[in-house]
Each structure stands twice: as structure tokens, then as C-alpha cells.
Design a protein around this motif. Structure first.
Motif, PDB file in Angstrom:
ATOM      1  N   MET A   1      19.341 -32.362  14.813  1.00  0.00           N
ATOM      2  CA  MET A   1      20.467 -32.579  13.911  1.00  0.00           C
ATOM      3  C   MET A   1      19.952 -32.762  12.484  1.00  0.00           C
ATOM      4  O   MET A   1      18.938 -33.411  12.275  1.00  0.00           O
ATOM      5  N   THR A   2      20.664 -32.175  11.531  1.00  0.00           N
ATOM      6  CA  THR A   2      20.308 -32.276  10.123  1.00  0.00           C
ATOM      7  C   THR A   2      21.348 -33.122   9.407  1.00  0.00           C
ATOM      8  O   THR A   2      22.548 -32.802   9.454  1.00  0.00           O
ATOM      9  N   THR A   3      20.937 -34.189   8.749  1.00  0.00           N
ATOM     10  CA  THR A   3      21.847 -35.008   7.955  1.00  0.00           C
ATOM     11  C   THR A   3      21.973 -34.388   6.569  1.00  0.00           C
ATOM     12  O   THR A   3      20.971 -34.130   5.903  1.00  0.00           O
ATOM     13  N   VAL A   4      23.199 -34.151   6.156  1.00  0.00           N
ATOM     14  CA  VAL A   4      23.461 -33.503   4.869  1.00  0.00           C
ATOM     15  C   VAL A   4      24.225 -34.469   3.976  1.00  0.00           C
ATOM     16  O   VAL A   4      25.215 -35.065   4.391  1.00  0.00           O
ATOM     17  N   HIS A   5      23.751 -34.608   2.728  1.00  0.00           N
ATOM     18  CA  HIS A   5      24.391 -35.510   1.779  1.00  0.00           C
ATOM     19  C   HIS A   5      25.131 -34.757   0.670  1.00  0.00           C
ATOM     20  O   HIS A   5      26.134 -35.237   0.159  1.00  0.00           O
ATOM     21  N   THR A   6      24.623 -33.604   0.262  1.00  0.00           N
ATOM     22  CA  THR A   6      25.141 -32.929  -0.924  1.00  0.00           C
ATOM     23  C   THR A   6      25.323 -31.434  -0.669  1.00  0.00           C
ATOM     24  O   THR A   6      24.782 -30.860   0.275  1.00  0.00           O
ATOM     25  N   ILE A   7      26.079 -30.801  -1.573  1.00  0.00           N
ATOM     26  CA  ILE A   7      26.296 -29.358  -1.488  1.00  0.00           C
ATOM     27  C   ILE A   7      24.979 -28.615  -1.685  1.00  0.00           C
ATOM     28  O   ILE A   7      24.776 -27.531  -1.106  1.00  0.00           O
ATOM     29  N   GLU A   8      24.071 -29.168  -2.486  1.00  0.00           N
ATOM     30  CA  GLU A   8      22.779 -28.506  -2.699  1.00  0.00           C
ATOM     31  C   GLU A   8      21.990 -28.422  -1.396  1.00  0.00           C
ATOM     32  O   GLU A   8      21.370 -27.392  -1.096  1.00  0.00           O
ATOM     33  N   GLU A   9      22.002 -29.490  -0.618  1.00  0.00           N
ATOM     34  CA  GLU A   9      21.308 -29.477   0.669  1.00  0.00           C
ATOM     35  C   GLU A   9      21.958 -28.468   1.619  1.00  0.00           C
ATOM     36  O   GLU A   9      21.274 -27.790   2.386  1.00  0.00           O
ATOM     37  N   LEU A  10      23.263 -28.376   1.553  1.00  0.00           N
ATOM     38  CA  LEU A  10      23.982 -27.453   2.416  1.00  0.00           C
ATOM     39  C   LEU A  10      23.671 -26.004   2.038  1.00  0.00           C
ATOM     40  O   LEU A  10      23.458 -25.142   2.904  1.00  0.00           O
ATOM     41  N   THR A  11      23.629 -25.744   0.733  1.00  0.00           N
ATOM     42  CA  THR A  11      23.360 -24.394   0.252  1.00  0.00           C
ATOM     43  C   THR A  11      22.004 -23.895   0.723  1.00  0.00           C
ATOM     44  O   THR A  11      21.840 -22.708   1.044  1.00  0.00           O
ATOM     45  N   ALA A  12      21.035 -24.796   0.785  1.00  0.00           N
ATOM     46  CA  ALA A  12      19.688 -24.406   1.209  1.00  0.00           C
ATOM     47  C   ALA A  12      19.651 -23.937   2.661  1.00  0.00           C
ATOM     48  O   ALA A  12      18.686 -23.269   3.072  1.00  0.00           O
ATOM     49  N   LEU A  13      20.673 -24.259   3.440  1.00  0.00           N
ATOM     50  CA  LEU A  13      20.705 -23.889   4.851  1.00  0.00           C
ATOM     51  C   LEU A  13      21.400 -22.557   5.099  1.00  0.00           C
ATOM     52  O   LEU A  13      21.391 -22.062   6.232  1.00  0.00           O
ATOM     53  N   LEU A  14      22.001 -21.959   4.073  1.00  0.00           N
ATOM     54  CA  LEU A  14      22.749 -20.721   4.263  1.00  0.00           C
ATOM     55  C   LEU A  14      21.832 -19.618   4.792  1.00  0.00           C
ATOM     56  O   LEU A  14      20.677 -19.506   4.380  1.00  0.00           O
ATOM     57  N   PRO A  15      22.334 -18.807   5.714  1.00  0.00           N
ATOM     58  CA  PRO A  15      21.512 -17.707   6.234  1.00  0.00           C
ATOM     59  C   PRO A  15      21.194 -16.697   5.146  1.00  0.00           C
ATOM     60  O   PRO A  15      21.972 -16.503   4.207  1.00  0.00           O
ATOM     61  N   ASP A  16      20.043 -16.049   5.257  1.00  0.00           N
ATOM     62  CA  ASP A  16      19.679 -14.998   4.308  1.00  0.00           C
ATOM     63  C   ASP A  16      20.666 -13.842   4.433  1.00  0.00           C
ATOM     64  O   ASP A  16      21.097 -13.492   5.538  1.00  0.00           O
ATOM     65  N   PRO A  17      21.036 -13.245   3.296  1.00  0.00           N
ATOM     66  CA  PRO A  17      21.982 -12.119   3.365  1.00  0.00           C
ATOM     67  C   PRO A  17      21.382 -10.946   4.122  1.00  0.00           C
ATOM     68  O   PRO A  17      20.175 -10.691   4.068  1.00  0.00           O
ATOM     69  N   ALA A  18      22.243 -10.249   4.846  1.00  0.00           N
ATOM     70  CA  ALA A  18      21.807  -9.073   5.592  1.00  0.00           C
ATOM     71  C   ALA A  18      22.026  -7.837   4.729  1.00  0.00           C
ATOM     72  O   ALA A  18      23.159  -7.588   4.298  1.00  0.00           O
ATOM     73  N   PRO A  19      20.984  -7.083   4.439  1.00  0.00           N
ATOM     74  CA  PRO A  19      21.144  -5.904   3.563  1.00  0.00           C
ATOM     75  C   PRO A  19      22.152  -4.910   4.126  1.00  0.00           C
ATOM     76  O   PRO A  19      22.127  -4.574   5.306  1.00  0.00           O
ATOM     77  N   GLY A  20      23.071  -4.503   3.257  1.00  0.00           N
ATOM     78  CA  GLY A  20      24.003  -3.455   3.624  1.00  0.00           C
ATOM     79  C   GLY A  20      25.188  -3.882   4.460  1.00  0.00           C
ATOM     80  O   GLY A  20      25.992  -3.031   4.856  1.00  0.00           O
ATOM     81  N   LEU A 204      25.033 -30.363  12.065  1.00  0.00           N
ATOM     82  CA  LEU A 204      24.994 -31.088  10.802  1.00  0.00           C
ATOM     83  C   LEU A 204      25.716 -32.429  10.942  1.00  0.00           C
ATOM     84  O   LEU A 204      26.847 -32.479  11.417  1.00  0.00           O
ATOM     85  N   ASP A 205      25.055 -33.494  10.517  1.00  0.00           N
ATOM     86  CA  ASP A 205      25.671 -34.816  10.462  1.00  0.00           C
ATOM     87  C   ASP A 205      26.187 -35.026   9.048  1.00  0.00           C
ATOM     88  O   ASP A 205      25.410 -35.076   8.089  1.00  0.00           O
ATOM     89  N   LEU A 206      27.512 -35.146   8.896  1.00  0.00           N
ATOM     90  CA  LEU A 206      28.129 -35.291   7.575  1.00  0.00           C
ATOM     91  C   LEU A 206      28.658 -36.695   7.327  1.00  0.00           C
ATOM     92  O   LEU A 206      29.480 -36.899   6.446  1.00  0.00           O
ATOM     93  N   SER A 207      28.176 -37.675   8.102  1.00  0.00           N
ATOM     94  CA  SER A 207      28.671 -39.045   7.952  1.00  0.00           C
ATOM     95  C   SER A 207      28.402 -39.582   6.546  1.00  0.00           C
ATOM     96  O   SER A 207      29.123 -40.459   6.049  1.00  0.00           O
ATOM     97  N   GLU A 208      27.342 -39.082   5.883  1.00  0.00           N
ATOM     98  CA  GLU A 208      26.985 -39.558   4.552  1.00  0.00           C
ATOM     99  C   GLU A 208      27.236 -38.506   3.491  1.00  0.00           C
ATOM    100  O   GLU A 208      26.711 -38.580   2.379  1.00  0.00           O
ATOM    101  N   TRP A 209      28.078 -37.523   3.825  1.00  0.00           N
ATOM    102  CA  TRP A 209      28.345 -36.427   2.893  1.00  0.00           C
ATOM    103  C   TRP A 209      29.021 -36.909   1.635  1.00  0.00           C
ATOM    104  O   TRP A 209      29.928 -37.728   1.647  1.00  0.00           O
ATOM    105  N   ARG A 210      28.554 -36.370   0.498  1.00  0.00           N
ATOM    106  CA  ARG A 210      29.251 -36.584  -0.755  1.00  0.00           C
ATOM    107  C   ARG A 210      29.211 -35.257  -1.515  1.00  0.00           C
ATOM    108  O   ARG A 210      28.170 -34.598  -1.576  1.00  0.00           O
ATOM    109  N   LEU A 211      30.343 -34.850  -2.024  1.00  0.00           N
ATOM    110  CA  LEU A 211      30.466 -33.580  -2.730  1.00  0.00           C
ATOM    111  C   LEU A 211      30.103 -33.771  -4.181  1.00  0.00           C
ATOM    112  O   LEU A 211      30.792 -34.462  -4.920  1.00  0.00           O
ATOM    113  N   CYS A 212      28.979 -33.188  -4.594  1.00  0.00           N
ATOM    114  CA  CYS A 212      28.553 -33.336  -5.986  1.00  0.00           C
ATOM    115  C   CYS A 212      27.717 -32.133  -6.405  1.00  0.00           C
ATOM    116  O   CYS A 212      27.376 -31.295  -5.585  1.00  0.00           O
TER     117      CYS A 212
END
Length: 212
Positions: A1-20, A204-212
Motif C-alpha cells: 500500500m502507498t500512502t499519498v498526501h499530495t497531488i504531486e505524489e499522485l502524479t508521480a504514480l501515473l502510468p507512462d503514456p503508450a505511444p500511438g 493507495l491510502d488517502l487517509s492523510e490526503w490533502r489537495l495542494c
């Protein structure tokens, strides 16, 4: 499980785009876990290239639920058009060269709205969120087959239930009716969703999530 606090941490987890082709990311989890908040935040990072298409647009209308005898179970898996949802995901994944219009859900009306969400050809990441993306059942298996990744969003249960009660009150229920609906409808649905947790690509554990 990954604890996520911010949108920046979440963005880093996005899958790599698939070409085409487009990438389809699903965000699953029980009612009140924060799926819609996270999905909207991700979509808002790049509105030209990210589109949000929630499962809630595939709620059956109350007229259909009454005919099926399911109105008092609204929100359960059988109260959605899972096959229609899967078909739309397949269409979106094919990246047509025209705008695709997806349904939305109007919470104040408690009804789906057809063709309310435009998905432009420029969108390369489709974000969809809903309770049952990982459900092993007819229609829902097809949904999962079109998603490149599915994240499961979790929070502390007491916080999740408090959020649900507050949401129902905000949209018109009395406090007593809100508590009753959470106990009688939302919590059984949450238990069914929790049973799908281990099928997710990421938890994802969002118990400590804050949108910033």
C-alpha cells in the motif's frame, strides 16, 4: 500500500503514456473513499490531454430502477449499465478522431445525464472512477479488460462513513435518513468493493490526503 498526501505524489504514480494510443486509468474503491476527488485532481492537471469519465453516468435512471424493483438498492452493481460502460471504454480506447460524448451524473437530481462530458481527440489519458471496476462479474470483467491500470483508493473506515453521511445530507437527506442509507445500502456495497481490493494494480491510502 502507498500512502499519498499530495497531488504531486499522485502524479508521480501515473502510468507512462503508450505511444500511438490512449491510456485508460481506473480508480476504484468503496463509497466515500475519495475516488472522485482524486480523479478530478488528475484530470485537472492537463485538461487538454486528460479526460474524466466517471462510472456514475451509467447509473440506471430511477424509472428503470422502479421497473426492476431496485430503487431501494441504488448504487449496487446491478443498478448500473456495466455493458454500456464497457462499450464506451472500448470506444474511448480506440482513440477516434472525433469528440466522444460520455454521460455524467447529476447528484442534485440523482439522475444520469446523457452526452454531458465531451472527450476531445486530443485526450491521451482517460481517467475513470467507480466502485466496481474490479468486480468479477458479467459486464464488469469487460470493463477491467479495457483499463491499462486500476488503482484502489482506501481510507480509514470511520472517516469514509462520516464523509458519506455528510454527502447525503448535503444533497437533501435528513441526518437520520443519511445514517440509515449508509448503514443499509452504502456499507454492504463497500464490503463488496473491499473484496476486489487485491485485484488492483496499486493500492493507495488517502487517509492523510490533502489537495495542494
Amino acid at each position: 500500500m502507498t500512502t499519498v498526501h499530495t497531488i504531486e505524489e499522485l502524479t508521480a504514480l501515473l502510468p507512462d503514456p503508450a505511444p500511438g494510443r490512449r491510456t485508460l486509468l481506473g480508480i476504484a474503491g468503496p463509497p466515500g473513499a475519495g475516488k472522485s476527488t482524486v480523479a478530478a485532481a488528475l484530470a485537472g492537471l492537463d485538461p487538454e490531454h486528460h479526460a474524466l469519465v466517471p462510472l456514475d453516468g451509467f447509473h440506471l435512471a430511477d424509472q428503470a430502477l422502479v421497473a426492476l424493483g431496485l430503487l431501494d438498492r441504488k448504487g449496487a452493481p446491478e443498478t448500473f449499465d456495466a455493458h454500456g460502460y464497457a462499450a464506451l471504454l472500448a470506444r474511448l480506447a480506440s482513440a477516434p478522431g472525433h469528440t466522444v460524448y460520455a454521460p455524467a451524473f447529476e447528484r442534485r437530481l440523482e439522475q444520469p445525464l446523457a452526452n454531458a462530458l465531451p472527450v476531445a481527440p486530443s485526450c491521451t489519458l482517460i481517467i475513470t472512477e467507480g466502485n466496481y471496476l474490479l468486480l468479477d462479474a458479467p459486464g464488469w470483467r469487460d470493463v477491467r479488460s479495457h483499463l491499462d491500470e486500476v488503482w484502489f483508493v482506501d481510507v480509514e473506515p470511520g472517516l469514509r462513513r462520516r464523509r458519506l453521511v455528510a454527502r447525503h445530507i448535503l444533497f437533501g437527506k435528513t441526518p437520520a435518513a443519511a445514517e440509515d442509507w449508509v448503514r443499509r445500502v452504502d456499507e454492504p456495497n463497500a464490503a463488496r468493493v473491499a473484496a476486489t481490493r487485491d485485484r488492483a494494480d496499486r493500492i493507495l491510502d488517502l487517509s492523510e490526503w490533502r489537495l495542494c
